[in-house]
Design an enzyme around this catalytic site. Sequence first.
Site, PDB file in Angstrom:
ATOM      1  N   GLY A  20       0.819  -1.220   0.000  1.00  0.00           N
ATOM      2  CA  GLY A  20       0.000   0.000   0.000  1.00  0.00           C
ATOM      3  C   GLY A  20       0.846   1.259   0.000  1.00  0.00           C
ATOM      4  NE  ARG A  31      -6.469   7.165   5.696  1.00  0.00           N
ATOM      5  CZ  ARG A  31      -6.918   6.621   6.818  1.00  0.00           C
ATOM      6  NH1 ARG A  31      -7.365   7.372   7.788  1.00  0.00           N
ATOM      7  NH2 ARG A  31      -6.904   5.305   6.967  1.00  0.00           N
ATOM      8  N   GLY A  65      -6.153  -5.554  -3.740  1.00  0.00           N
ATOM      9  CA  GLY A  65      -6.771  -6.105  -2.535  1.00  0.00           C
ATOM     10  C   GLY A  65      -5.857  -7.085  -1.820  1.00  0.00           C
ATOM     11  CB  THR A  66      -5.847  -8.199   1.729  1.00  0.00           C
ATOM     12  OG1 THR A  66      -7.268  -8.372   1.749  1.00  0.00           O
ATOM     13  CG2 THR A  66      -5.511  -6.891   2.409  1.00  0.00           C
ATOM     14  CG  ASN A  71      -4.232   3.551   8.365  1.00  0.00           C
ATOM     15  OD1 ASN A  71      -3.802   2.823   7.483  1.00  0.00           O
ATOM     16  ND2 ASN A  71      -4.994   3.107   9.349  1.00  0.00           N
ATOM     17  CG  ASN A 116      42.228  13.877  32.617  1.00  0.00           C
ATOM     18  OD1 ASN A 116      41.262  13.686  33.352  1.00  0.00           O
ATOM     19  ND2 ASN A 116      42.469  15.042  32.058  1.00  0.00           N
ATOM     20  CG  ASN A 162      37.656  12.568  12.708  1.00  0.00           C
ATOM     21  OD1 ASN A 162      37.443  13.774  12.704  1.00  0.00           O
ATOM     22  ND2 ASN A 162      36.701  11.675  12.662  1.00  0.00           N
ATOM     23  CB  SER A 192      42.748  22.267  28.407  1.00  0.00           C
ATOM     24  OG  SER A 192      42.235  21.632  29.556  1.00  0.00           O
ATOM     25  CB  SER A 206      47.347  23.772  27.777  1.00  0.00           C
ATOM     26  OG  SER A 206      46.207  23.404  28.425  1.00  0.00           O
TER      27      SER A 206
END
Length: 449
Positions: free
Chosen positions: A11, A15, A80-81, A224, A357, A366, A385, A403
């Site tokens: 189907g 909707r 139809g089914t 649906n 760490n 990357n 950092s 850092s």
Amino acid sequence: MSTALIILAAGLGTRMNSDQPKVLHRLAGAPLLVHAMTAGAVLEPERVIVVAGHGAETVAKVAREHDENARIVVQEEQLGTAHAVRCALPELDGFKGRVIVLYGDTPFIRPETLEGLAAAEAAVTVLGFTAGDPARYGRLIVNGGALDRIVEFKDATDEERAITLCNSGVISADAGLLAELVSAVGNDNASGEYYLTDIVAAARARGLSAAVVTCPEAETMGVNTRADLAQAEAVFQARARAEAMENGVTLTAPETVFFAYDTVIGRDTVIGPNVVFGPGTTVESGARIEAFCHLEGCHISRGASVGPFARLRPGAELAEDVHVGNFVEIKNAILDEGVKVGHLTYLGDAHVGEHTNIGAGTVTCNYDGVMKHHTEIGANAFIGSDTMLVAPVTVGDGAMTASGSVITRNVAPGALAIERSRQEHIEGFASRFREKLRAEKARKTKEVQ
Ligand code: UD1
Ligand code: MG
């Protein structure tokens, strides 16, 4: 007895108002079709046949991605089914056993229900439910405990429309019998469609038995419209939250946590508010997921803590007692035991050895615009950092980066890599400069007056 599944998914789903076939719209991260296939998988079917129509190519792709043995048949026109089931018959060639027909847009049928249906002994068994509002469902006409026939809403009399026992659409029948019956179904009815439901009366006319197995209405909910999809999502999430809590997971604000169809969470894990799980996530016992995390395709081990505000993307693997803090994104990276990545960091295509760490503001660079490259960081290392790690690059065990360094060459174990200009001091400069600025400001203010 062996089982074959036929999943009707041809189907268009008009909707939904979508360019995408209805069965590919996602519920809890998986296409509706996959939910139906997963439900059916409990019967360990020997064959799985998906009847595709609208968007058949993409439907076939999704079906095969989920089950490489899935057989796809294309129903060019949706007549139809029963016609849909007829299209599937060539794929049943040589199969002996029971066939169960499911709908690709009906995601909530429980395994237990299908097992019950499979155990039924009638020639044709229909999964029925008592509808709160029977609306346009097909009605089950039962006589003295036996199922006589199914009448579609459009063809039903007022008396039949008053019946609340309805057809879910799920039907089970012997393969040979099903082939014979659907081939004989006509389309002389209000819709001009070939109704699969007509096989019940046809079986009875041959003196065969037909029966109803019932399930709660909630299981038969079909999608649906977009509103149905949202409703289905709400139903799924409510169940997933309840299940998680039953399994010993703490959800601080359950209504704000969203699970995927395959999320697995261990006991005594605590999940804060506003956490969203995408597909493919497993969390072991005793982990903590703080507020506002988004986790997808990742694994979090026992005792690890994540967030608040962390994003784990596919391939993120956190070993035991890893800590990932706020505004950290991790993709395709393995973090060994006890690694700490506290703040504002991106780790992609990387491996970090245990107890290392990672300082705030670290980025694994990357991607060069064409290819992705790997960053290898040893155990017990310290990444200062604001370190940029330009991959491919390796930082050895116990090494440090200073850092603010941009690391482009490998760092030996135990070494310090520092890549920044030396700090200079100009004595008294700040005081003199500030005096000068203040004098200037005073002069300008005077001019304006
Ligand atoms: C069907 C049943 C009805 C039942 C209801 C439950 C029939 C005749 N009626 O009605 O008794 O109460 O489901 O929801 O079976 N499909 C195809 N090819 C087709 C037609 C349908 O693949 O040619 C698929 C649809 O994509 C859908 C399913 O079969 O997934 C059911 O079709 P639908 O048109 O929704 O049937 P209903 O009229 O709702
Ligand atoms: Mg329908």
